[in-house]
Write a protein that holds these residues in place. Structure first.
Motif, PDB file in Angstrom:
ATOM      1  N   PRO A 229      -4.111 -12.660  15.114  1.00  0.00           N
ATOM      2  CA  PRO A 229      -4.377 -11.225  15.323  1.00  0.00           C
ATOM      3  C   PRO A 229      -3.193 -10.540  16.009  1.00  0.00           C
ATOM      4  CG  PRO A 229      -5.498 -12.518  17.000  1.00  0.00           C
ATOM      5  CD  PRO A 229      -4.880 -13.511  16.046  1.00  0.00           C
ATOM      6  N   ALA A 230      -2.982  -9.292  15.674  1.00  0.00           N
ATOM      7  CA  ALA A 230      -1.915  -8.506  16.323  1.00  0.00           C
ATOM      8  C   ALA A 230      -2.511  -7.792  17.527  1.00  0.00           C
ATOM      9  CB  ALA A 230      -1.337  -7.508  15.322  1.00  0.00           C
ATOM     10  N   TRP A 264       2.519 -13.690   9.754  1.00  0.00           N
ATOM     11  CA  TRP A 264       1.520 -13.850   8.694  1.00  0.00           C
ATOM     12  C   TRP A 264       2.136 -14.503   7.470  1.00  0.00           C
ATOM     13  CZ3 TRP A 264      -0.503  -8.115   9.236  1.00  0.00           C
ATOM     14  CH2 TRP A 264      -1.289  -8.012  10.386  1.00  0.00           C
ATOM     15  N   TYR A 265       3.358 -14.110   7.136  1.00  0.00           N
ATOM     16  CA  TYR A 265       4.054 -14.665   5.974  1.00  0.00           C
ATOM     17  C   TYR A 265       4.192 -16.185   6.102  1.00  0.00           C
ATOM     18  CZ  TYR A 265       7.861 -15.720   2.706  1.00  0.00           C
ATOM     19  OH  TYR A 265       8.629 -16.262   1.709  1.00  0.00           O
ATOM     20  N   GLY A 310      -7.384  -5.863   4.664  1.00  0.00           N
ATOM     21  CA  GLY A 310      -7.973  -5.276   5.874  1.00  0.00           C
ATOM     22  C   GLY A 310      -7.168  -4.087   6.383  1.00  0.00           C
ATOM     23  N   LEU A 311      -7.790  -3.302   7.248  1.00  0.00           N
ATOM     24  CA  LEU A 311      -7.168  -2.083   7.772  1.00  0.00           C
ATOM     25  C   LEU A 311      -5.891  -2.373   8.566  1.00  0.00           C
ATOM     26  CD1 LEU A 311     -10.376  -0.136   8.924  1.00  0.00           C
ATOM     27  CD2 LEU A 311      -9.017   0.199   6.842  1.00  0.00           C
ATOM     28  N   CYS A 312      -5.919  -3.450   9.362  1.00  0.00           N
ATOM     29  CA  CYS A 312      -4.756  -3.762  10.204  1.00  0.00           C
ATOM     30  C   CYS A 312      -3.535  -4.104   9.348  1.00  0.00           C
ATOM     31  CB  CYS A 312      -5.079  -4.919  11.141  1.00  0.00           C
ATOM     32  SG  CYS A 312      -6.333  -4.522  12.380  1.00  0.00           S
ATOM     33  N   CYS A 313      -3.725  -4.975   8.354  1.00  0.00           N
ATOM     34  CA  CYS A 313      -2.602  -5.372   7.513  1.00  0.00           C
ATOM     35  C   CYS A 313      -2.088  -4.188   6.698  1.00  0.00           C
ATOM     36  CB  CYS A 313      -3.016  -6.512   6.588  1.00  0.00           C
ATOM     37  SG  CYS A 313      -1.648  -7.241   5.687  1.00  0.00           S
ATOM     38  N   VAL A 319       3.363   1.415   7.410  1.00  0.00           N
ATOM     39  CA  VAL A 319       4.418   1.830   8.338  1.00  0.00           C
ATOM     40  C   VAL A 319       5.770   1.279   7.875  1.00  0.00           C
ATOM     41  CG1 VAL A 319       5.301   1.612  10.697  1.00  0.00           C
ATOM     42  CG2 VAL A 319       2.875   2.082  10.318  1.00  0.00           C
ATOM     43  N   LEU A 320       5.795  -0.013   7.514  1.00  0.00           N
ATOM     44  CA  LEU A 320       7.057  -0.631   7.083  1.00  0.00           C
ATOM     45  C   LEU A 320       7.515  -0.075   5.741  1.00  0.00           C
ATOM     46  CD1 LEU A 320       6.492  -4.360   8.132  1.00  0.00           C
ATOM     47  CD2 LEU A 320       7.682  -2.558   9.367  1.00  0.00           C
TER      48      LEU A 320
END
Length: 457
Positions: A229-230, A264-265, A310-313, A319-320
């Motif tokens: 998790p971030a 994550w990668y 998911g919303l977070c990813c 953004v990126l």
């Protein structure tokens, strides 16, 4: 000169402390007396049960008895032993707080709030089970339980959920109930019923199916991948386009998000590397092994896909993407690989599940039933080969046929040896001949067996 009021207060405090101590002593004496009364109620029937539980838990019977005496009431025993009483009585063995003074004894060296592993009378509707549940069951209540009949009227079972409730339930059903069911000969009215054999087999198949269902759920849970998790990012501030545009202009934020994405990668890449490795399976593995493998793969890849969607990813990617980060190139590649792996697993599970029901008879039926099922089995495998996007290669379909053949051999072996309980040469010759001629009506086979047995081969 001493203050008379202060002396009076100290005297009052001392008097109150003395009263508290006296009250505590009186309560301790009362609880100890109640414990002795409970102990006086114990019979050989109680101690029979204590002995069984002690043996199962590798404890001394005296230790189990002392733990059970900690319970303030023996009403559960009375209800269980009485004519027309309850059919079960349960005990829990797990870590819990040290009993208070109401148990009637003192645990020296342990402070209030300390925890110990102990066994105690309990209702599963009131106490969350985290360790083991030990319970006694009576199948009929028309007679009272006594020291003379307790070993005949009750049976003992244990549900261990230290590895999880699903695993514990599956173990209890597969290692205790299923063997008992398959060795039972007295089925009451079903033995005389016209459809008795079919009803018995249906019940066995239902039991086997339920165990498979539990194992499947457990497999899915174990197969899930949990990406880190971030926790240091406030995603509530990355909801709108303006929020993400502002974050993309913040170099520190961009570096944080790139670091998260690369973490994550690497985790996803490791999963893919492991899934590409050669599967280690027993040479005798059956077709259900193939089905289980792809169910595990589907659970694994689906959990990753769920995280990616998911919303977070999505917030991190957006953004990126606005920032035109170079990290996205690697991410898009691995995203495509995960999508392909997920689609393959979904497709294989979909087609193999059509095979699962047909394959059940290879595990539970005899050679006669199995032979009647061969045509349908081969038809299903042919359909999988012709229609499936991923099972249309010779390598895949040959491997599947091999697993089917393995299980056929295992089923025949179990039939001949009564599920491994008796060797061929220990059985009656005519029984062996009859079993073999069910599928191979050849006189030469029968004659060969007779000659071998006569010569002691």
């Amino acid at each position: 000169m001493a203050d008379p009021s202060s002396a009076s207060e100290r005297g009052g405090q001392a008097s109150n402390l003395h009263m508290v101590q006296e009250n505590l002593k009186e309560k301790q004496a009362m609880y100890k007396e109640a414990r002795e009364a409970r102990k006086a109620q114990l019979t050989a029937a109680h101690r029979y049960m204590f002995g069984i539980m002690a043996d199962r838990l590798a404890l001394k019977a005296e230790v189990v008895e002392e733990f059970v005496l900690d319970s303030p009431s023996f009403a559960p025993f009375e209800n269980f032993f009485a004519k027309g009483g309850r059919k079960t009585i349960s005990f829990i063995y797990q870590e819990t707080e040290v009993p208070g003074i109401e148990c009637g004894r003192t645990f020296h060296g342990l402070t209030k709030g300390a925890k110990i592993t102990r066994i105690f009378l309990a209702s599963l509707s009131e106490i969350p089970l985290k360790g083991s549940c030990l319970f006694f069951v009576r199948t009929k209540t028309d007679v009272a339980i006594t020291p003379k009949n307790v070993h005949e009227e009750t049976c003992f079972l244990m549900l261990d959920i230290t590895e999880g409730l699903l695993k514990g339930t599956s173990n209890l059903l597969s290692k205790v109930f299923t063997p008992a069911i398959y060795t039972t000969e007295n089925w009451g009215a079903l033995n005389q019923s016209k459809h008795g054999e079919k009803d018995k087999q249906d019940f066995k198949d239902t039991m086997t199916g339920y165990i498979t269902f539990l194992d499947g759920i457990q497999m899915n849970i174990e197969g899930m991948v949990h990406l880190d998790p971030a926790s240091d990012i406030d995603f509530s501030r990355l909801v709108s386009f303006e929020d993400r545009k502002a974050a993309a202009a913040d170099l520190d934020m961009v570096h944080k998000l790139e670091s998260i994405l690369m973490t994550w990668y690497k985790q996803i890449e490791q999963v893919l590397i492991e899934s590409d490795q050669i599967r280690k399976e027993a040479d005798s593995s059956g077709p259900l092994t193939e089905i289980d493998h792809w169910k595990r793969m589907l659970a694994k890849f689906s959990s990753i896909t769920e995280h990616i969607n998911g919303l977070c990813c999505k917030a991190v990617i957006n953004v990126l993407n606005i920032n035109q980060s170079k990290a996205l190139k690697m991410w898009k590649e691995i995203d495509a690989r995960i999508t392909e792996c997920t689609n393959e697993a979904k497709d294989n599970v979909k087609f193999l599940c059509t095979l699962e029901k047909v394959c059940q008879l290879l595990y539970s039926g005899d050679p006669v039933t199995m032979a009647k099922n061969i045509q349908e089995l081969t038809s299903v495998i042919g359909m999988i080969h012709n229609v499936s996007q991923y099972y249309n290669t010779s390598e895949r379909i040959t491997s599947l046929f091999k697993k089917v053949t393995n299980q056929m051999v295992a089923a025949c072996r179990n039939y001949i040896t009564d599920n491994g309980t008796s060797r061929v040469w220990d059985q009656d010759t005519q029984d062996i001949i009859r079993k073999i001629q069910v599928r191979y009506p050849c006189k030469n086979v029968s004659q060969h067996i007779l000659e071998c047995k006569e010569e002691g081969i």
